[in-house]
Design a protein around this motif. Structure first.
Motif, mmCIF file in Angstrom:
data_model
loop_
_atom_site.group_PDB
_atom_site.id
_atom_site.type_symbol
_atom_site.label_atom_id
_atom_site.label_comp_id
_atom_site.label_asym_id
_atom_site.label_seq_id
_atom_site.Cartn_x
_atom_site.Cartn_y
_atom_site.Cartn_z
ATOM 1 N N VAL A 297 -3.461 -11.986 -2.910
ATOM 2 C CA VAL A 297 -3.110 -10.570 -2.788
ATOM 3 C C VAL A 297 -1.998 -10.280 -3.794
ATOM 4 O O VAL A 297 -0.985 -10.973 -3.818
ATOM 5 N N VAL A 298 -2.192 -9.260 -4.614
ATOM 6 C CA VAL A 298 -1.176 -8.901 -5.604
ATOM 7 C C VAL A 298 -0.878 -7.409 -5.496
ATOM 8 O O VAL A 298 -1.785 -6.583 -5.474
ATOM 9 N N THR A 299 0.413 -7.072 -5.393
ATOM 10 C CA THR A 299 0.826 -5.677 -5.251
ATOM 11 C C THR A 299 1.973 -5.375 -6.201
ATOM 12 O O THR A 299 2.636 -6.298 -6.697
ATOM 13 N N PRO A 300 2.250 -4.096 -6.425
ATOM 14 C CA PRO A 300 3.481 -3.733 -7.109
ATOM 15 C C PRO A 300 4.679 -4.096 -6.219
ATOM 16 O O PRO A 300 4.525 -4.250 -4.999
ATOM 17 N N LEU A 301 5.848 -4.211 -6.826
ATOM 18 C CA LEU A 301 7.048 -4.580 -6.088
ATOM 19 C C LEU A 301 7.326 -3.635 -4.927
ATOM 20 O O LEU A 301 7.779 -4.061 -3.865
ATOM 21 N N GLN A 302 7.025 -2.337 -5.101
ATOM 22 C CA GLN A 302 7.359 -1.351 -4.075
ATOM 23 C C GLN A 302 6.276 -1.171 -3.017
ATOM 24 O O GLN A 302 6.342 -0.269 -2.200
ATOM 25 N N GLN A 303 5.290 -2.052 -3.032
ATOM 26 C CA GLN A 303 4.207 -1.992 -2.047
ATOM 27 C C GLN A 303 4.200 -3.260 -1.210
ATOM 28 O O GLN A 303 4.190 -4.375 -1.750
ATOM 29 N N ALA A 304 4.212 -3.102 0.123
ATOM 30 C CA ALA A 304 4.165 -4.253 1.019
ATOM 31 C C ALA A 304 2.734 -4.618 1.401
ATOM 32 O O ALA A 304 2.375 -5.780 1.519
ATOM 33 N N ASN A 305 1.904 -3.597 1.610
ATOM 34 C CA ASN A 305 0.498 -3.806 1.966
ATOM 35 C C ASN A 305 -0.247 -2.501 1.694
ATOM 36 O O ASN A 305 0.295 -1.597 1.048
ATOM 37 N N ALA A 306 -1.481 -2.407 2.182
ATOM 38 C CA ALA A 306 -2.293 -1.223 1.878
ATOM 39 C C ALA A 306 -1.689 0.063 2.417
ATOM 40 O O ALA A 306 -1.991 1.150 1.930
ATOM 41 N N TYR B 120 1.986 0.477 3.423
ATOM 42 C CA TYR B 120 3.404 0.736 3.159
ATOM 43 C C TYR B 120 3.743 0.675 1.666
ATOM 44 O O TYR B 120 3.652 -0.384 1.044
ATOM 45 N N ILE B 121 4.136 1.837 1.129
ATOM 46 C CA ILE B 121 4.633 1.933 -0.246
ATOM 47 C C ILE B 121 5.952 2.714 -0.204
ATOM 48 O O ILE B 121 6.020 3.795 0.386
ATOM 49 N N ASP B 122 6.980 2.143 -0.806
ATOM 50 C CA ASP B 122 8.284 2.802 -0.832
ATOM 51 C C ASP B 122 8.388 3.660 -2.087
ATOM 52 O O ASP B 122 8.578 3.130 -3.183
ATOM 53 N N LYS B 123 8.242 4.945 -1.925
ATOM 54 C CA LYS B 123 8.300 5.871 -3.056
ATOM 55 C C LYS B 123 9.677 6.535 -3.094
ATOM 56 O O LYS B 123 10.147 7.050 -2.086
ATOM 57 N N ASN B 124 10.299 6.505 -4.267
ATOM 58 C CA ASN B 124 11.580 7.199 -4.428
ATOM 59 C C ASN B 124 11.815 7.544 -5.893
ATOM 60 O O ASN B 124 11.098 7.133 -6.746
ATOM 61 N N ALA C 129 -5.188 12.716 -8.199
ATOM 62 C CA ALA C 129 -5.210 11.296 -8.534
ATOM 63 C C ALA C 129 -3.837 10.819 -9.003
ATOM 64 O O ALA C 129 -3.372 9.743 -8.626
ATOM 65 N N LYS C 130 -3.185 11.631 -9.809
ATOM 66 C CA LYS C 130 -1.859 11.276 -10.347
ATOM 67 C C LYS C 130 -0.818 11.187 -9.239
ATOM 68 O O LYS C 130 0.070 10.323 -9.263
ATOM 69 N N GLU C 131 -0.950 12.045 -8.256
ATOM 70 C CA GLU C 131 0.016 12.104 -7.151
ATOM 71 C C GLU C 131 0.099 10.784 -6.386
ATOM 72 O O GLU C 131 1.153 10.427 -5.847
ATOM 73 N N VAL C 132 -1.006 10.051 -6.350
ATOM 74 C CA VAL C 132 -1.050 8.780 -5.627
ATOM 75 C C VAL C 132 -0.006 7.802 -6.163
ATOM 76 O O VAL C 132 0.581 7.022 -5.405
ATOM 77 N N TYR C 133 0.253 7.878 -7.473
ATOM 78 C CA TYR C 133 1.103 6.879 -8.124
ATOM 79 C C TYR C 133 2.513 7.391 -8.436
ATOM 80 O O TYR C 133 3.289 6.697 -9.084
ATOM 81 N N ASN C 134 2.831 8.582 -7.971
ATOM 82 C CA ASN C 134 4.176 9.116 -8.194
ATOM 83 C C ASN C 134 5.197 8.385 -7.332
ATOM 84 O O ASN C 134 4.926 8.064 -6.174
ATOM 85 N N GLY C 135 6.364 8.120 -7.900
ATOM 86 C CA GLY C 135 7.471 7.572 -7.122
ATOM 87 C C GLY C 135 7.569 6.058 -7.098
ATOM 88 O O GLY C 135 8.460 5.502 -6.458
ATOM 89 N N PHE C 136 6.670 5.370 -7.787
ATOM 90 C CA PHE C 136 6.780 3.909 -7.869
ATOM 91 C C PHE C 136 6.022 3.412 -9.109
ATOM 92 O O PHE C 136 5.220 4.136 -9.690
#
Length: 251
Positions: free
Chosen positions: A236-245, A247-251, A201-208
């Motif tokens: 529709v509300v997302t975190p800044l690093q998420q474009a849609n369901a 695409y998430i830019d993790k770094n 579960a934690k891994e889903v949110y790593n990197g952003f």
């Protein structure tokens, strides 16, 4: 201020919404399956904010329970100004040919049928007053299907469609309907999806930086705080690093 009913109020978005509305002076009806958490929440909100709290212990998936418990609340509690259909879950993450039918049933029964059962009970009360606001919690998954999300995405697409239908049907009664579609938010969501596997579960949110439950509660409150003639239909509300369901830019 008024009365707000929140389903699935014992954790995540529902809990944050309950606290947010209580802090604004609303009396709250909180529902959930975990009675101990409901009772604790009633005590907390009453003590912190001095508002009235009605805890209702039932499962939205059970139509008879919804009718018996919610349908028979005291008359003074039936003047519900805001209904937040929040109860929902994702169960499992599998390809369609390997999916668990039990998981499918849990998601369809909660995310779709539960929302309908609760709405069917509350809407006549709003209709009789020609007043009310329904918030349906959807997901970015309603807008974009992602790999192994098949049935979950389908249930949230259903929430989107039901919200549109509600808005049309309830126009003559001046009842607002808003669908709020959050993106990645770190709550118990992934823990439930992965059956208690905390590492997964934690891994889903790593990197952003994900959304918080409070972020979503603030958006929901904003939607219900606008002038009577203004309705946000779909948000529709997302975190800044998420474009849609997907695409998430993790770094």
């Amino acid at each position: 201020m008024g009365i707000v009913l929140i389903t699935g109020a014992t954790s995540g978005f529902g809990l944050a919404c309950a606290s947010t509305y209580a802090a604004k002076g609303f009396d709250v009806i909180v529902t959930g399956r975990r009675k101990d958490r409901l009772d604790a929440l009633q005590t907390q909100l009453t003590q912190e904010y001095g508002i009235n709290v009605l805890p209702l212990h039932f499962d939205v998936r059970n139509e008879a329970e919804v009718q018996t418990v919610l349908g028979n609340i005291p008359e003074n509690w039936q003047d519900i100004d805001i209904l937040i259909n929040n109860a929902g879950l994702a169960a499992g993450l599998s390809t369609i040919d390997e999916g668990s039918t039990a998981d499918w049933d849990a998601m369809i029964d909660t995310n779709v049928k539960g929302l309908l059962y609760v709405s069917r009970t509350v809407i006549p009360w709003m209709r009789s007053r020609t007043k009310g606001h329904i918030i349906n919690i959807g997901s970015t998954a309603a807008k974009n299907v992602y790999a192994k999300g098949n049935v979950y995405c389908a249930t949230k697409a259903a929430v989107d469609a039901i919200s549109q239908g509600m808005r049309i049907d309830l126009l003559p009664y001046r009842i607002k309907v808003t669908a709020v579609h959050p993106g990645a938010a770190e709550t118990e969501f992934s823990l439930v999806r992965f059956k208690g596997d905390e590492a997964k579960a934690k891994e889903v949110y790593n990197g952003f930086i994900s959304l918080s439950a409070q972020d979503v509660a603030d958006v929901v409150y904003y939607c219900t705080s606008l002038p009577p003639h203004v309705c946000i239909n779909d948000l529709v509300v997302t975190p800044l690093q998420q474009a849609n369901a997907y695409y998430i830019d993790k770094n």
